[in-house]
Design an enzyme around this catalytic site. Structure first.
Site, PDB file in Angstrom:
ATOM      1  N   SER A   1       0.839  -1.203   0.000  1.00 60.32           N
ATOM      2  CA  SER A   1       0.000   0.000   0.000  1.00 60.32           C
ATOM      3  C   SER A   1       0.870   1.247   0.000  1.00 60.32           C
ATOM      4  O   SER A   1       1.976   1.252   0.540  1.00 60.32           O
ATOM      5  CB  SER A   1      -0.886   0.004   1.245  1.00 60.32           C
ATOM      6  OG  SER A   1      -1.618   1.205   1.317  1.00 60.32           O
TER       7      SER A   1
ATOM      8  N   ASN B   1      -0.847   4.034   1.000  1.00 63.14           N
ATOM      9  CA  ASN B   1      -1.708   4.864   1.830  1.00 63.14           C
ATOM     10  C   ASN B   1      -1.049   5.038   3.206  1.00 63.14           C
ATOM     11  O   ASN B   1      -0.979   4.104   4.003  1.00 63.14           O
ATOM     12  CB  ASN B   1      -3.074   4.167   1.940  1.00 63.14           C
ATOM     13  CG  ASN B   1      -4.039   4.930   2.810  1.00 63.14           C
ATOM     14  OD1 ASN B   1      -3.660   5.485   3.828  1.00 63.14           O
ATOM     15  ND2 ASN B   1      -5.299   4.926   2.403  1.00 63.14           N
TER      16      ASN B   1
ATOM     17  N   LYS C   1      -3.011   4.039   6.343  1.00 62.99           N
ATOM     18  CA  LYS C   1      -3.093   2.578   6.530  1.00 62.99           C
ATOM     19  C   LYS C   1      -1.770   2.032   7.065  1.00 62.99           C
ATOM     20  O   LYS C   1      -1.747   1.178   7.944  1.00 62.99           O
ATOM     21  CB  LYS C   1      -3.362   1.875   5.182  1.00 62.99           C
ATOM     22  CG  LYS C   1      -4.796   1.797   4.750  1.00 62.99           C
ATOM     23  CD  LYS C   1      -4.902   0.854   3.534  1.00 62.99           C
ATOM     24  CE  LYS C   1      -6.179   1.017   2.781  1.00 62.99           C
ATOM     25  NZ  LYS C   1      -6.234   0.230   1.533  1.00 62.99           N
TER      26      LYS C   1
ATOM     27  N   ASP D   1      -8.287  -5.219  -0.088  1.00 64.60           N
ATOM     28  CA  ASP D   1      -9.150  -4.624  -1.095  1.00 64.60           C
ATOM     29  C   ASP D   1     -10.535  -4.481  -0.477  1.00 64.60           C
ATOM     30  O   ASP D   1     -10.992  -5.374   0.247  1.00 64.60           O
ATOM     31  CB  ASP D   1      -9.196  -5.496  -2.358  1.00 64.60           C
ATOM     32  CG  ASP D   1      -9.659  -4.684  -3.566  1.00 64.60           C
ATOM     33  OD1 ASP D   1      -9.368  -3.477  -3.636  1.00 64.60           O
ATOM     34  OD2 ASP D   1     -10.328  -5.255  -4.446  1.00 64.60           O
TER      35      ASP D   1
ATOM     36  N   GLY E   1     -13.770   8.526   0.453  1.00 62.30           N
ATOM     37  CA  GLY E   1     -14.645   7.637  -0.324  1.00 62.30           C
ATOM     38  C   GLY E   1     -16.122   7.859  -0.016  1.00 62.30           C
ATOM     39  O   GLY E   1     -16.626   8.992  -0.045  1.00 62.30           O
ATOM     40  N   TYR E   2     -16.801   6.780   0.295  1.00 62.39           N
ATOM     41  CA  TYR E   2     -18.250   6.834   0.524  1.00 62.39           C
ATOM     42  C   TYR E   2     -18.603   7.168   1.977  1.00 62.39           C
ATOM     43  O   TYR E   2     -19.769   7.080   2.365  1.00 62.39           O
ATOM     44  CB  TYR E   2     -18.876   5.489   0.143  1.00 62.39           C
ATOM     45  CG  TYR E   2     -18.700   5.112  -1.315  1.00 62.39           C
ATOM     46  CD1 TYR E   2     -19.640   5.490  -2.270  1.00 62.39           C
ATOM     47  CD2 TYR E   2     -17.588   4.380  -1.745  1.00 62.39           C
ATOM     48  CE1 TYR E   2     -19.482   5.137  -3.607  1.00 62.39           C
ATOM     49  CE2 TYR E   2     -17.413   4.031  -3.074  1.00 62.39           C
ATOM     50  CZ  TYR E   2     -18.358   4.418  -4.000  1.00 62.39           C
ATOM     51  OH  TYR E   2     -18.202   4.082  -5.327  1.00 62.39           O
ATOM     52  N   ASP E   3     -17.616   7.523   2.799  1.00 64.54           N
ATOM     53  CA  ASP E   3     -17.865   7.773   4.227  1.00 64.54           C
ATOM     54  C   ASP E   3     -19.021   8.747   4.505  1.00 64.54           C
ATOM     55  O   ASP E   3     -19.803   8.510   5.427  1.00 64.54           O
ATOM     56  CB  ASP E   3     -16.591   8.295   4.909  1.00 64.54           C
ATOM     57  CG  ASP E   3     -15.633   7.166   5.255  1.00 64.54           C
ATOM     58  OD1 ASP E   3     -16.035   5.995   5.162  1.00 64.54           O
ATOM     59  OD2 ASP E   3     -14.485   7.466   5.627  1.00 64.54           O
TER      60      ASP E   3
ATOM     61  N   HIS F   1     -15.043  -2.331   8.518  1.00 69.16           N
ATOM     62  CA  HIS F   1     -14.677  -3.488   7.701  1.00 69.16           C
ATOM     63  C   HIS F   1     -13.169  -3.741   7.735  1.00 69.16           C
ATOM     64  O   HIS F   1     -12.715  -4.820   8.023  1.00 69.16           O
ATOM     65  CB  HIS F   1     -15.148  -3.205   6.265  1.00 69.16           C
ATOM     66  CG  HIS F   1     -14.903  -1.764   5.837  1.00 69.16           C
ATOM     67  ND1 HIS F   1     -15.575  -0.717   6.429  1.00 69.16           N
ATOM     68  CD2 HIS F   1     -14.032  -1.204   4.969  1.00 69.16           C
ATOM     69  CE1 HIS F   1     -15.136   0.422   5.914  1.00 69.16           C
ATOM     70  NE2 HIS F   1     -14.200   0.158   5.031  1.00 69.16           N
ATOM     71  N   ARG F   2     -12.374  -2.668   7.459  1.00 72.59           N
ATOM     72  CA  ARG F   2     -10.925  -2.853   7.402  1.00 72.59           C
ATOM     73  C   ARG F   2     -10.380  -3.190   8.787  1.00 72.59           C
ATOM     74  O   ARG F   2      -9.542  -4.074   8.954  1.00 72.59           O
ATOM     75  CB  ARG F   2     -10.250  -1.581   6.858  1.00 72.59           C
ATOM     76  CG  ARG F   2      -8.892  -1.818   6.271  1.00 72.59           C
ATOM     77  CD  ARG F   2      -8.370  -0.631   5.465  1.00 72.59           C
ATOM     78  NE  ARG F   2      -9.111   0.574   5.629  1.00 72.59           N
ATOM     79  CZ  ARG F   2     -10.025   1.026   4.752  1.00 72.59           C
ATOM     80  NH1 ARG F   2     -10.254   0.381   3.643  1.00 72.59           N
ATOM     81  NH2 ARG F   2     -10.696   2.123   4.988  1.00 72.59           N
TER      82      ARG F   2
HETATM   83  P1  IMP Z   1      -9.413   0.210  -1.483  1.00 73.49           P
HETATM   84  O1  IMP Z   1      -9.499  -1.230  -1.842  1.00 73.49           O
HETATM   85  O2  IMP Z   1      -9.076   0.433  -0.039  1.00 73.49           O
HETATM   86  O3  IMP Z   1      -8.538   0.992  -2.420  1.00 73.49           O
HETATM   87  O4  IMP Z   1     -10.875   0.805  -1.672  1.00 73.49           O
HETATM   88  C1  IMP Z   1     -11.555   0.832  -2.924  1.00 73.49           C
HETATM   89  C2  IMP Z   1     -12.595   1.949  -2.909  1.00 73.49           C
HETATM   90  O5  IMP Z   1     -13.599   1.655  -1.931  1.00 73.49           O
HETATM   91  C3  IMP Z   1     -12.045   3.320  -2.509  1.00 73.49           C
HETATM   92  O6  IMP Z   1     -11.618   4.020  -3.650  1.00 73.49           O
HETATM   93  C4  IMP Z   1     -13.239   3.997  -1.878  1.00 73.49           C
HETATM   94  O7  IMP Z   1     -14.079   4.542  -2.860  1.00 73.49           O
HETATM   95  C5  IMP Z   1     -13.987   2.831  -1.247  1.00 73.49           C
HETATM   96  N1  IMP Z   1     -13.610   2.669   0.190  1.00 73.49           N
HETATM   97  C6  IMP Z   1     -12.708   1.793   0.698  1.00 73.49           C
HETATM   98  N2  IMP Z   1     -12.648   1.888   2.023  1.00 73.49           N
HETATM   99  C7  IMP Z   1     -13.526   2.854   2.366  1.00 73.49           C
HETATM  100  C8  IMP Z   1     -13.899   3.411   3.623  1.00 73.49           C
HETATM  101  O8  IMP Z   1     -13.412   3.049   4.706  1.00 73.49           O
HETATM  102  N3  IMP Z   1     -14.833   4.386   3.575  1.00 73.49           N
HETATM  103  C9  IMP Z   1     -15.387   4.822   2.408  1.00 73.49           C
HETATM  104  N4  IMP Z   1     -15.066   4.341   1.225  1.00 73.49           N
HETATM  105  C10 IMP Z   1     -14.142   3.353   1.198  1.00 73.49           C
END
Ligand code: IMP
Length: 196
Positions: free
Chosen positions: A8, A10, A13, A70, A153-155, A180-181
């Protein structure tokens, strides 16, 4: 297993996982420590597939145990969409805002009881010997307009079950605990703790 690479870039993270693993005496490296690593195209059609693809690539290139994750937002009324395509829901170069607007449009006429959704994360861990995946799910609903300025993101449109604040309004520590994460990483932590 004293050093693990997180696939990653990020920084948030990376720091969070570094703190989580430090008590186990595990040093966390990341993609930044291996500039030769290339961007892995996330073109699998499942979260598991993408997570494993990234972790396998990083393991192969670095020779170290590799972890990746992911995440997708799975909306009940859309049969689990956008799911694995969450990052590019509104198109290849879509911004977070584009994706949120598209989802709100699609759900525009739906009453609250039909707006159930979940975030799902799959973390994949790949070593010389084998690979393991760890899943974390956070149930909630998609509200009708954005609320809050935290997170990403969608938070701003995701209201986790049993909470009155969206992920973008909640304190980030609380979000990390119930997310989730956070749950997927907690499962990974419990597992790796037993391997030590
Ligand atoms: P990634 O796999 O962590 O890169 O997430 C893929 C996509 O899911 C991101 O580009 C966001 O649009 C959405 N996403 C992932 N995690 C979150 C979160 O914790 N909150 C809101 N959106 C999320």
């Amino acid at each position: 297993m004293d050093t693990i690479v997180l696939a990653s870039r990020n920084k948030h993270k990376i720091e969070e996982l570094r703190d989580t693993l430090a008590p186990l005496g595990i040093q966390l490296k990341s993609t930044y420590d291996f500039p030769e690593l290339e961007e892995v195209e996330e073109d699998a059609d499942t979260l598991e597939g993408n997570a494993l693809k990234k972790a396998c690539y990083v393991h192969k290139q670095t020779g170290l145990p590799a972890l990746s994750d992911d995440t997708g937002l799975e909306v009940d009324a859309l049969n689990g969409r956008p799911g694995v395509y969450s990052a590019r829901y509104a198109g290849e170069n879509a911004s977070y805002k584009d994706n949120v607007d598209k989802l709100l449009d699609e759900l525009a006429d739906l009453p609250m009881e039909r707006r159930g959704a979940q975030f799902r994360t799959v973390a994949a861990f790949v070593t010389d010997d084998d690979s393991h995946t760890f899943e974390g799910v956070c149930r909630g609903m998609i509200i009708t307009e954005e609320r809050g300025s935290g997170g990403f993101g969608y938070d701003p449109i995701f209201l986790p079950a049993a909470y009155k604040k969206t992920f973008a309004e909640l304190d980030s520590e609380i979000k990390n605990e119930i997310s989730h994460r956070g749950k997927a990483i907690q499962k990974f932590y419990n597992w790796i703790e037993k391997q030590k």
